[in-house]
Enzyme design. Sequence first.
Site, PDB file in Angstrom:
ATOM      1  N   ASN A   1      25.296  58.013  30.371  1.00 12.36           N
ATOM      2  CA  ASN A   1      23.844  57.407  30.887  1.00 12.36           C
ATOM      3  C   ASN A   1      23.147  56.334  31.731  1.00 12.36           C
ATOM      4  OD1 ASN A   1      20.917  58.110  31.593  1.00 12.36           O
ATOM      5  ND2 ASN A   1      20.361  57.811  28.679  1.00 12.36           N
ATOM      6  N   TRP A   2      23.343  56.926  33.079  1.00 13.78           N
ATOM      7  CA  TRP A   2      23.240  55.461  33.463  1.00 13.78           C
ATOM      8  C   TRP A   2      21.809  55.392  34.088  1.00 13.78           C
ATOM      9  CZ3 TRP A   2      27.007  56.382  38.922  1.00 13.78           C
ATOM     10  CH2 TRP A   2      28.082  56.374  38.384  1.00 13.78           C
ATOM     11  N   LYS A   3      20.500  56.153  33.498  1.00 12.56           N
ATOM     12  CA  LYS A   3      19.457  55.729  33.993  1.00 12.56           C
ATOM     13  C   LYS A   3      19.453  55.808  34.852  1.00 12.56           C
ATOM     14  CE  LYS A   3      19.180  54.188  28.619  1.00 12.56           C
ATOM     15  NZ  LYS A   3      18.947  53.223  27.409  1.00 12.56           N
TER      16      LYS A   3
ATOM     17  N   HIS B   1      15.892  62.397  25.520  1.00 11.81           N
ATOM     18  CA  HIS B   1      16.751  61.174  25.149  1.00 11.81           C
ATOM     19  C   HIS B   1      15.177  60.100  24.884  1.00 11.81           C
ATOM     20  CE1 HIS B   1      17.637  57.300  26.371  1.00 11.81           C
ATOM     21  NE2 HIS B   1      19.036  57.252  26.323  1.00 11.81           N
TER      22      HIS B   1
ATOM     23  N   GLU C   1      14.296  58.039  25.657  1.00  9.78           N
ATOM     24  CA  GLU C   1      13.411  57.207  26.752  1.00  9.78           C
ATOM     25  C   GLU C   1      12.272  58.112  27.708  1.00  9.78           C
ATOM     26  OE1 GLU C   1      16.267  54.999  28.611  1.00  9.78           O
ATOM     27  OE2 GLU C   1      16.905  53.902  27.304  1.00  9.78           O
TER      28      GLU C   1
ATOM     29  N   GLU D   1      20.975  58.858  18.370  1.00 10.85           N
ATOM     30  CA  GLU D   1      20.596  57.598  19.120  1.00 10.85           C
ATOM     31  C   GLU D   1      19.425  56.783  17.701  1.00 10.85           C
ATOM     32  OE1 GLU D   1      22.632  57.443  23.601  1.00 10.85           O
ATOM     33  OE2 GLU D   1      20.676  58.000  23.532  1.00 10.85           O
TER      34      GLU D   1
ATOM     35  N   GLY E   1      19.646  49.705  24.003  1.00 13.21           N
ATOM     36  CA  GLY E   1      19.394  48.905  24.903  1.00 13.21           C
ATOM     37  C   GLY E   1      19.538  47.411  24.284  1.00 13.21           C
TER      38      GLY E   1
ATOM     39  N   SER F   1      23.788  50.848  21.841  1.00 12.46           N
ATOM     40  CA  SER F   1      24.819  49.726  22.262  1.00 12.46           C
ATOM     41  C   SER F   1      26.395  49.579  22.164  1.00 12.46           C
ATOM     42  CB  SER F   1      24.238  48.655  21.495  1.00 12.46           C
ATOM     43  OG  SER F   1      23.129  48.329  21.921  1.00 12.46           O
TER      44      SER F   1
ATOM     45  N   GLY G   1      25.008  53.970  27.911  1.00 13.31           N
ATOM     46  CA  GLY G   1      24.398  53.466  28.550  1.00 13.31           C
ATOM     47  C   GLY G   1      25.005  52.148  29.198  1.00 13.31           C
ATOM     48  N   GLY G   2      24.234  50.598  28.167  1.00 13.02           N
ATOM     49  CA  GLY G   2      24.328  49.218  29.582  1.00 13.02           C
ATOM     50  C   GLY G   2      25.648  50.123  30.327  1.00 13.02           C
TER      51      GLY G   2
HETATM   52  C1  PEP Z   1      21.752  55.577  26.030  1.00  9.23           C
HETATM   53  O1  PEP Z   1      20.932  54.941  27.067  1.00  9.23           O
HETATM   54  O2  PEP Z   1      21.892  56.419  25.804  1.00  9.23           O
HETATM   55  C2  PEP Z   1      22.295  54.045  25.626  1.00  9.23           C
HETATM   56  C3  PEP Z   1      22.463  54.215  24.492  1.00  9.23           C
HETATM   57  O3  PEP Z   1      21.819  52.881  26.208  1.00  9.23           O
HETATM   58  P1  PEP Z   1      22.791  51.633  25.927  1.00  9.23           P
HETATM   59  O4  PEP Z   1      24.423  51.831  25.593  1.00  9.23           O
HETATM   60  O5  PEP Z   1      22.269  50.995  26.646  1.00  9.23           O
HETATM   61  O6  PEP Z   1      22.449  51.279  24.113  1.00  9.23           O
END
Ligand code: PEP
Length: 249
Positions: A9-11, A95, A97, A167, A173, A213, A234-235
């Site tokens: 997930n590149w946001k 999600h 966010e 999640e 994050g 994470s 994500g990251g």
């Molecule tokens: C996400 O954006 O769904 C996520 C899990 O981010 P991260 O891996 O950066 O915690």
Amino acid sequence: MRKPVLAGNWKMHKTAAETSSFVEAFAPMVAHAKHAEIVICPTFVNLPAAIGSARSTNVEIGAQDVFWLKEGAYTGEISAPSLTAIGCRWVIIGHSERRQYFGETDETVFKKTIAALDAGLKPIVCVGERLEERESGATETVCGGQFTGGIAGLTLEQFAKIVIAYEPVWAIGTGKTATPEIASDTHRFVRGEIRKRFGAEAAGSCRILYGGSVKPDNIKGLMAQPEIDGALVGGASLDPASFAAIVNF
Ligand code: PEP
């Protein structure tokens, strides 16, 4: 046997040029990965670049959201048929966010999931509790409520086509990964809810991803848990070598 899904997930990251360079570097690193489905979800505007660069590879492209109607006067929204028309295959729905900043509710998650399925997209539907909810012992109440409101109203046939991502919001994050055991406990709970609503066969075949994470150095421990069927990342999905290390865990 549930085939793992490893989704990035590149946001709101990367330009079109950066998207193409990523896919061109990343695809050869995972070209032999037959054990998993590999998905990248860039921003809407970068979907064509990603889809073009991923053509003839084993990397599929997904969106990060979708609207629940096919067309109409909904300024700024994107419909599911318009996503499938350009070769988008997956979509993340609900999600945290989107729930936190953009008013996503279980009701809109449900409507979006049906719209995605109707258009032939594969939804990754997210559930997860916030830190204060975990600390007050409400994890199962929250995830159970999100399941009931956002997923349980699907038919069995619709349900069979979705992937769920657990999640925990406190792990997204933040660098704080849920331990494999903590993640597994909630996955087991969600699978139990699936069993109650859709039966044992549906519960046994539904893929439940963990997100929060996930990094190259913790993916192995997470994937060693029989309850964990992949990851939403994500990251660590923003760098080709890092995401490839996760895919090739
Ligand atoms: C996400 O954006 O769904 C996520 C899990 O981010 P991260 O891996 O950066 O915690």
